[in-house]
Design an enzyme around this catalytic site. Structure first.
Site, PDB file in Angstrom:
ATOM      1  N   GLU A 152       2.359  28.084  -3.306  1.00 53.98           N
ATOM      2  CA  GLU A 152       1.568  26.883  -3.001  1.00 53.98           C
ATOM      3  C   GLU A 152       2.398  25.683  -2.537  1.00 53.98           C
ATOM      4  OE1 GLU A 152      -0.969  26.259  -6.424  1.00 53.98           O
ATOM      5  OE2 GLU A 152      -1.705  28.306  -6.344  1.00 53.98           O
ATOM      6  N   GLU A 257      -4.993  36.994  -5.701  1.00 60.74           N
ATOM      7  CA  GLU A 257      -5.665  36.364  -6.845  1.00 60.74           C
ATOM      8  C   GLU A 257      -7.171  36.370  -6.604  1.00 60.74           C
ATOM      9  OE1 GLU A 257      -3.949  32.516  -7.789  1.00 60.74           O
ATOM     10  OE2 GLU A 257      -1.918  33.225  -7.409  1.00 60.74           O
TER      11      GLU A 257
HETATM   12  O1  9MR Z   1      -5.119  31.522 -14.121  1.00 58.32           O
HETATM   13  C1  9MR Z   1      -4.107  30.576 -14.421  1.00 58.32           C
HETATM   14  C2  9MR Z   1      -4.551  29.699 -15.568  1.00 58.32           C
HETATM   15  O2  9MR Z   1      -4.607  30.445 -16.769  1.00 58.32           O
HETATM   16  C3  9MR Z   1      -3.613  28.522 -15.732  1.00 58.32           C
HETATM   17  O3  9MR Z   1      -4.137  27.617 -16.699  1.00 58.32           O
HETATM   18  C4  9MR Z   1      -3.436  27.819 -14.415  1.00 58.32           C
HETATM   19  C5  9MR Z   1      -2.498  26.660 -14.600  1.00 58.32           C
HETATM   20  O4  9MR Z   1      -1.892  26.211 -13.483  1.00 58.32           O
HETATM   21  O5  9MR Z   1      -2.950  28.725 -13.449  1.00 58.32           O
HETATM   22  C6  9MR Z   1      -3.847  29.739 -13.176  1.00 58.32           C
HETATM   23  O6  9MR Z   1      -3.380  30.600 -12.149  1.00 58.32           O
HETATM   24  C7  9MR Z   1      -3.157  30.008 -10.891  1.00 58.32           C
HETATM   25  C8  9MR Z   1      -2.030  30.749 -10.216  1.00 58.32           C
HETATM   26  O7  9MR Z   1      -0.906  30.778 -11.045  1.00 58.32           O
HETATM   27  C9  9MR Z   1      -1.688  30.154  -8.866  1.00 58.32           C
HETATM   28  N1  9MR Z   1      -2.856  30.038  -8.017  1.00 58.32           N
HETATM   29  C10 9MR Z   1      -4.027  29.429  -8.612  1.00 58.32           C
HETATM   30  C11 9MR Z   1      -4.362  30.119  -9.932  1.00 58.32           C
HETATM   31  C12 9MR Z   1      -5.639  29.581 -10.509  1.00 58.32           C
HETATM   32  O8  9MR Z   1      -5.460  28.247 -10.873  1.00 58.32           O
END
Ligand code: 9MR
Length: 367
Positions: A152, A257
């Site tokens: 990102e 994802e």
């Molecule tokens: O699913 C993840 C969630 O449990 C966390 O709280 C969050 C915090 O940043 O991150 C989520 O996963 C993310 C992923 O690492 C990167 N792309 C977006 C995802 C959804 O937020």
């Protein structure tokens, strides 16, 4: 003794059968000649505290991405202090069950260790950057299949996000991240991962980035399109164009994802930027008891359309990963509004396959 054992076995099978149905088709099997099928694993599942999820993972998936445990704030909670506990457990689980790990991630502006938050000195940021990538990537080389090296890093208009790395290290930092990862993890595939990079402007930014890495003679093996979309409004044409354009760069394309929200959005945009939250209301949370059949159909249709497209480009696509095992475990129950009931995945809160699961299976050649 034998009778006792068989009774115990019977009970165990009944308990297991209550959650995971051994008769349902397996995603990883039906797509075994096409692409890997992955899921995200949370801490409970990695710790073995969610037996039903673990059974379903073994039955359905041949790839996993740690949802959080390999992110910087967890794996390096203090300066030069590492916590590999959960990540090592994940490696053991995956090895035992013949599952490939996509490690997530090395460099990301979010979920950084606390000590990074107020770091002013460029030298300290550089030291962190070099040490973190080198230490973490080398530890898991040969143990994980791939790394999301940078996650990102782009804005919606395709420019580089103004985060601590850009600010302190300059706009070559992504090339440098891949260079360090290549050195530390010569046996691991290296990917760039982001959301909305199927959208034209952001996609152009990602392509420019990938070309820059390649032009520097540094290895990049693939790109991950996250795939946080809305049921009934999946940007199919942009996704198809992205598969074509990214694969033309000579790299693998992954959907990393995947989940399709069925809930109304408080904005007219799609984002996975976790810093953006909104206020809740009953109107924003319409399906607290169950997802109506009409919406199950919308979800199933969107998933069928997507997998039909994925099958068309199976030569270009390496992996499709869902962001969570069942609906109850999805981050979308808490984002962008806390405490909602969302249904974005293929398995319901009791680990039962939904209509969408069967619509995906139906797109496979050997179902
Ligand atoms: O699913 C993840 C969630 O449990 C966390 O709280 C969050 C915090 O940043 O991150 C989520 O996963 C993310 C992923 O690492 C990167 N792309 C977006 C995802 C959804 O937020």
């Amino acid at each position: 003794m034998i009778k006792k054992l068989s009774t115990l076995l019977f009970i165990a099978v009944m308990v297991f059968a209550d959650n995971v149905d051994a008769q349902i088709p397996s995603l990883k099997n039906v797509f075994k000649n096409d692409f890997l099928i992955g899921t995200a694993m949370n801490a409970q599942q990695i710790e073995g505290k969610d037996a039903a999820a673990d059974e379903l993972i073994k039955q359905q998936f041949n790839a996993v991405t740690p949802e959080n445990c390999m992110k910087a704030e967890i794996i390096q909670p203090g300066w030069d202090t590492y916590n590999f506990d959960l990540a090592d457990k994940l490696v053991a689980f995956a090895k035992k069950n013949n599952i490939k790990i996509n490690a997530h991630n090395l460099i990301w502006h979010s979920q950084l260790p606390g000590f990074m938050h107020h770091m002013q000195s460029a030298d300290s940021v550089r030291e962190y950057f070099i040490n973190h990538i080198t230490k973490v990537a080398s530890r898991y080389d040969g143990k994980v299949y791939s790394w999301d090296v940078v996650n990102e890093a782009l804005n919606e208009d395709g420019t580089l996000r103004k985060d601590i790395f850009l600010d302190k290290l300059g706009d070559n930092y992504i090339v440098e991240a891949f260079r360090l990862a290549q050195k530390a993890a010569p046996h691991t595939k290296l990917y760039y991962n982001d959301y909305n990079i199927e959208q034209p402007k952001k996609r152009a930014g990602a392509i420019a980035l990938i070309k820059k890495i390649q032009a520097a003679g540094v290895r990049i093996d693939g790109v991950g399109i996250q795939g946080h979309w809305k049921a009934g409004a999946v940007p199919m044409a942009d996704i198809e164009e992205s598969i074509k354009e990214f694969s033309a760069l000579g790299i693998d394309v992954m959907f990393t994802e995947l989940d399709l929200s069925v809930l109304p959005s408080p904005w007219d945009k799609v984002t996975a930027d976790v810093s953006e939250t909104a206020q809740g209301s009953a109107k924003m949370n319409p399906y607290t008891k169950e997802l109506p059949d009409s919406m199950q159909r919308v979800l199933a249709k969107s998933y069928a359309d997507l997998f039909t497209l994925f099958m068309k480009y199976k030569k270009q696509i390496g992996r499709i990963t869902f962001w969570g095992v069942n609906d109850g475990q999805s981050w979308l129950n808490g984002f962008p509004i806390h405490g909602r009931t969302n249904y974005p995945l293929l398995f319901d809160r009791n680990f039962k396959p939904k209509r969408a699961f069967y619509s995906v299976i139906a797109t496979a050649k050997n179902h």
